[in-house]
Scaffold this motif. Sequence first.
Motif, mmCIF file in Angstrom:
data_model
loop_
_atom_site.group_PDB
_atom_site.id
_atom_site.type_symbol
_atom_site.label_atom_id
_atom_site.label_comp_id
_atom_site.label_asym_id
_atom_site.label_seq_id
_atom_site.Cartn_x
_atom_site.Cartn_y
_atom_site.Cartn_z
ATOM 1 N N ARG A 41 0.836 -1.216 0.000
ATOM 2 C CA ARG A 41 0.000 0.000 0.000
ATOM 3 C C ARG A 41 0.865 1.259 0.000
ATOM 4 O O ARG A 41 0.591 2.229 -0.705
ATOM 5 C CB ARG A 41 -0.915 0.016 1.231
ATOM 6 C CG ARG A 41 -2.044 -0.950 1.155
ATOM 7 C CD ARG A 41 -2.867 -0.900 2.414
ATOM 8 N NE ARG A 41 -3.913 -1.915 2.377
ATOM 9 C CZ ARG A 41 -4.677 -2.218 3.408
ATOM 10 N NH1 ARG A 41 -4.539 -1.598 4.551
ATOM 11 N NH2 ARG A 41 -5.587 -3.159 3.297
ATOM 12 N N HIS A 42 1.916 1.236 0.827
ATOM 13 C CA HIS A 42 2.794 2.400 0.901
ATOM 14 C C HIS A 42 3.535 2.594 -0.428
ATOM 15 O O HIS A 42 3.745 3.737 -0.864
ATOM 16 C CB HIS A 42 3.776 2.245 2.060
ATOM 17 C CG HIS A 42 4.525 3.499 2.366
ATOM 18 N ND1 HIS A 42 3.913 4.649 2.809
ATOM 19 C CD2 HIS A 42 5.840 3.802 2.268
ATOM 20 C CE1 HIS A 42 4.817 5.597 2.987
ATOM 21 N NE2 HIS A 42 5.994 5.103 2.653
ATOM 22 N N LEU A 43 3.905 1.504 -1.087
ATOM 23 C CA LEU A 43 4.557 1.592 -2.393
ATOM 24 C C LEU A 43 3.639 2.260 -3.411
ATOM 25 O O LEU A 43 4.069 3.156 -4.153
ATOM 26 C CB LEU A 43 4.955 0.202 -2.878
ATOM 27 C CG LEU A 43 5.560 0.119 -4.275
ATOM 28 C CD1 LEU A 43 6.852 0.917 -4.353
ATOM 29 C CD2 LEU A 43 5.791 -1.334 -4.655
ATOM 30 N N ARG A 44 2.370 1.854 -3.453
ATOM 31 C CA ARG A 44 1.421 2.492 -4.373
ATOM 32 C C ARG A 44 1.281 3.974 -4.064
ATOM 33 O O ARG A 44 1.213 4.813 -4.970
ATOM 34 C CB ARG A 44 0.057 1.796 -4.290
ATOM 35 C CG ARG A 44 0.005 0.484 -5.036
ATOM 36 C CD ARG A 44 -1.421 -0.002 -5.217
ATOM 37 N NE ARG A 44 -2.175 -0.076 -3.992
ATOM 38 C CZ ARG A 44 -2.298 -1.167 -3.235
ATOM 39 N NH1 ARG A 44 -1.708 -2.278 -3.580
ATOM 40 N NH2 ARG A 44 -3.021 -1.135 -2.134
ATOM 41 N N TYR A 45 1.242 4.307 -2.774
ATOM 42 C CA TYR A 45 1.133 5.708 -2.357
ATOM 43 C C TYR A 45 2.362 6.505 -2.821
ATOM 44 O O TYR A 45 2.226 7.611 -3.359
ATOM 45 C CB TYR A 45 0.983 5.774 -0.839
ATOM 46 C CG TYR A 45 1.021 7.164 -0.269
ATOM 47 C CD1 TYR A 45 -0.058 8.028 -0.417
ATOM 48 C CD2 TYR A 45 2.128 7.620 0.430
ATOM 49 C CE1 TYR A 45 -0.035 9.302 0.103
ATOM 50 C CE2 TYR A 45 2.159 8.891 0.964
ATOM 51 C CZ TYR A 45 1.078 9.725 0.801
ATOM 52 O OH TYR A 45 1.109 10.984 1.321
ATOM 53 N N LEU A 46 3.560 5.957 -2.630
ATOM 54 C CA LEU A 46 4.780 6.647 -3.059
ATOM 55 C C LEU A 46 4.802 6.849 -4.568
ATOM 56 O O LEU A 46 5.159 7.926 -5.054
ATOM 57 C CB LEU A 46 6.021 5.860 -2.629
ATOM 58 C CG LEU A 46 6.386 5.874 -1.157
ATOM 59 C CD1 LEU A 46 7.595 4.979 -0.920
ATOM 60 C CD2 LEU A 46 6.654 7.275 -0.656
ATOM 61 N N LYS A 47 4.430 5.822 -5.316
ATOM 62 C CA LYS A 47 4.436 5.926 -6.774
ATOM 63 C C LYS A 47 3.469 6.986 -7.270
ATOM 64 O O LYS A 47 3.748 7.686 -8.245
ATOM 65 C CB LYS A 47 4.062 4.589 -7.409
ATOM 66 C CG LYS A 47 5.175 3.578 -7.409
ATOM 67 C CD LYS A 47 4.702 2.311 -8.109
ATOM 68 C CE LYS A 47 5.801 1.288 -8.219
ATOM 69 N NZ LYS A 47 5.325 0.068 -8.899
ATOM 70 N N LYS A 48 2.334 7.115 -6.599
ATOM 71 C CA LYS A 48 1.305 8.041 -7.074
ATOM 72 C C LYS A 48 1.525 9.476 -6.597
ATOM 73 O O LYS A 48 1.345 10.422 -7.372
ATOM 74 C CB LYS A 48 -0.060 7.555 -6.612
ATOM 75 C CG LYS A 48 -1.209 8.302 -7.238
ATOM 76 C CD LYS A 48 -2.524 7.625 -6.957
ATOM 77 C CE LYS A 48 -3.649 8.345 -7.681
ATOM 78 N NZ LYS A 48 -4.935 7.685 -7.472
ATOM 79 N N TYR A 49 1.922 9.665 -5.339
ATOM 80 C CA TYR A 49 1.958 11.017 -4.767
ATOM 81 C C TYR A 49 3.351 11.527 -4.414
ATOM 82 O O TYR A 49 3.513 12.729 -4.193
ATOM 83 C CB TYR A 49 1.095 11.079 -3.510
ATOM 84 C CG TYR A 49 -0.360 10.809 -3.793
ATOM 85 C CD1 TYR A 49 -1.143 11.738 -4.468
ATOM 86 C CD2 TYR A 49 -0.951 9.611 -3.414
ATOM 87 C CE1 TYR A 49 -2.477 11.499 -4.741
ATOM 88 C CE2 TYR A 49 -2.291 9.355 -3.683
ATOM 89 C CZ TYR A 49 -3.043 10.299 -4.345
ATOM 90 O OH TYR A 49 -4.356 10.039 -4.622
#
Length: 125
Positions: A41-49
Amino acid sequence: MDKYVFDNSNGLWYELNGDYYIPCLTLPPKEEQPIGIWGQRHLRYLKKYHRITYTNLLTSGRLKGYLADVDRQAEDMFSRLVKQMAEREGITEKLKAENQMLWVGKMNAIREAATEIVNNDLIYS
């Protein structure tokens, strides 16, 4: 010309490749670190924002270690919160034995609340 040469000034071995000496470099062995749901989840957050942070971690080779650490912290926090909230609400094994459906409903509510807290404090911050 020797096949291998050691340079005392920098401590590296060099291998003769054609007419040039190429440094004999090897990467350190990577330890396999599992990345669970919180790390994903944190990886997706980093990639997006936070693309810059993501790129810096990726190019420096620290991304997997960072995500594994976030995952570990989040899992510890989640477990601790569920335990504390269940104690505060008075949800015990006795309730589980007497009324399973009530116990399941209350534990699901507690797990949802703990998930929201972990998401807000660690994953999406």
